[in-house]
Design a protein around this motif. Structure first.
Motif, short mmCIF file in Angstrom:
data_model
loop_
_atom_site.label_atom_id
_atom_site.label_comp_id
_atom_site.label_asym_id
_atom_site.label_seq_id
_atom_site.Cartn_x
_atom_site.Cartn_y
_atom_site.Cartn_z
N THR A 1 60.73 2.51 -10.57
CA THR A 1 61.86 1.58 -10.67
C THR A 1 61.32 0.18 -10.45
N ARG B 1 61.27 -4.01 -10.24
CA ARG B 1 62.18 -5.01 -9.68
C ARG B 1 61.77 -6.38 -10.19
N THR B 2 62.74 -7.11 -10.72
CA THR B 2 62.52 -8.50 -11.12
C THR B 2 63.03 -9.40 -10.02
N GLY B 3 62.15 -10.18 -9.43
CA GLY B 3 62.54 -11.02 -8.31
C GLY B 3 63.24 -12.30 -8.76
N VAL C 1 57.27 -8.35 -12.94
CA VAL C 1 58.10 -7.46 -12.14
C VAL C 1 57.23 -6.79 -11.08
N GLU C 2 57.86 -6.37 -10.01
CA GLU C 2 57.19 -5.54 -9.02
C GLU C 2 57.37 -4.09 -9.45
N ASP C 3 56.26 -3.40 -9.62
CA ASP C 3 56.31 -2.07 -10.21
C ASP C 3 55.28 -1.18 -9.52
N THR D 1 67.94 -14.05 -13.37
CA THR D 1 68.25 -12.99 -12.41
C THR D 1 68.35 -13.52 -11.00
N GLU E 1 68.42 -9.37 -7.11
CA GLU E 1 69.11 -8.22 -6.52
C GLU E 1 69.76 -7.35 -7.59
N GLY E 2 69.23 -7.42 -8.80
CA GLY E 2 69.67 -6.51 -9.84
C GLY E 2 70.69 -7.06 -10.82
N GLY F 1 64.39 -3.34 -14.16
CA GLY F 1 64.99 -2.89 -12.91
C GLY F 1 66.33 -3.55 -12.64
N ARG G 1 70.45 -3.76 -12.54
CA ARG G 1 71.59 -2.86 -12.33
C ARG G 1 72.84 -3.32 -13.05
#
Length: 367
Positions: free
Chosen positions: A32, A34-36, A120-122, A174, A177-178, A210, A212
């Protein structure tokens, strides 16, 4: 970047209905990402040294001065890497000074926000998601810029994942937080993503970045080279809080003010990924009769600011009252950071801003 100067058509997106597979191994689908948010810690800022005489003509010297000015300003707060073609290295190093690292990596133009991959953090590591840059839907030919993503990631040893769609970094905003804000005009468009519905593109954005929740804004099709990137319209300053570009009261209503009105209406009814309603704060434009820049394509929005370590960089347009008001708003929403105005009249006349010219890599600040 907003308006375009010169154009040589490219082909449409190379991603067909079933293309766009990820790199990264068999377990890629199980991770999953995550894009900061941009206000999180940066390892460095990437920029590009413009080289297209066919685009800039006699303005190339002035736009290079602006690019160097932005690079030197950001370098006071974090490490800046300027990509330049081998034939441009000496000029770029002389203009940017010793505080900016200039690396031999061929580029066409200055728009690093759109050509550099989204990070992204992956799986506990930073991965570069290559968005398959195609010259904003084939409006300009950028042969070298189309290869920047793969070359840059290889240079810095960052894993690469190819996105299953075509887009640009300036089209994605972004909160970390999604929640993702996107203008439909710049992504759900046959010049980037033929055969793909909005629902399919949304699913691919969620899986790849990532995300939501995607909040879709209408944008404007065909009025500028980007088809109305979101980073010149509305920007996050915190989860649930956005700054919205607002036309000066003396400016006649046009397609851009209508796009802002539509965005306001959507955001007033929407919630973010955490279920929070949006707080929408106006970020008024300058009075065009008072600015120092000019041109039909001049981008006079303060929304195209860039958040770096301990700092925020905003355009200085020359309308002192408006510049001061925008700086106060940014100070209020980014407390503890220096808000630094930078003159970018040549960049703005070419259809872009400071955010368009910069691209952050997340992580601990580079030594």
């Amino acid at each position: 970047m907003l308006a375009g100067i010169g154009a040589t058509a490219l082909g449409a997106s190379a991603c067909g209905p079933d293309e766009g597979e990820e790199d990264g191994g068999e377990d890629a689908a199980d991770r999953t990402p995550r894009t900061g948010a941009e206000w999180e810690s940066h390892a460095r800022t990437f920029m590009s040294w413009p080289a297209l005489d066919s685009v800039w003509g006699e303005d190339l010297r002035r736009v290079r001065e602006d690019v160097a000015r932005v690079a030197r300003a950001v370098a006071e707060y974090e490490h800046v890497v300027m990509m330049a073609g081998p034939e441009q290295l000496a000029a770029a190093r002389k203009a940017c000074g010793r505080g900016v690292e200039v690396v031999p990596l061929p580029v066409d133009d200055l728009w690093a926000r759109d050509t550099v991959p989204v990070f992204v953090e992956d799986g506990g590591k930073v991965t570069g998601v290559d968005l398959n840059f195609n010259g904003w839907g084939g409006k300009q030919e950028h042969t070298r810029d189309a290869r920047v993503g793969r070359a840059l990631l290889a240079e810095y040893g960052i894993p690469r994942r190819e996105a299953p769609l075509t887009a640009e970094g300036g089209s994605l905003e972004t909160d970390g937080e999604g929640t993702l804000l996107v203008t439909e005009s710049s992504v759900v468009n046959d010049n980037r993503n033929p055969w793909k519905s909005r629902d399919r593109i949304e699913a691919e954005l969620k899986r790849t970045l990532g995300i939501r929740k995607v909040v879709w804004l209408a944008g404007v099709r065909g009025q500028d080279i980007t088809d109305a990137h979101v980073d010149s319209l509305v920007r996050f300053t915190a989860p649930g809080v956005v700054l919205l570009d607002t036309a000066h009261p003396d400016t006649p209503a046009d397609v851009w003010s209508r796009a802002a009105d539509q965005a306001r209406a959507v955001l007033s009814e929407a919630t973010d990924a955490g279920g929070r309603p949006f707080q929408v704060v106006d970020l008024p434009q300058p009075d065009l009769s008072r600015i120092t820049g000019e041109g039909d394509d001049f981008v006079s929005t303060y929304a195209n600011f860039y958040v770096a370590n301990d700092s925020v960089f905003m355009p200085r347009f020359g309308d002192r009252r408006a510049d001061s008001r925008a700086r106060s708003i940014l100070r209020e929403h980014f407390p503890g950071r220096d808000v630094v105005p930078v003159r970018i009249d040549a960049i703005a006349a070419g259809g872009g801003g400071i955010h368009c010219a910069t691209h952050d890599q997340p992580g601990r600040p580079a030594g």
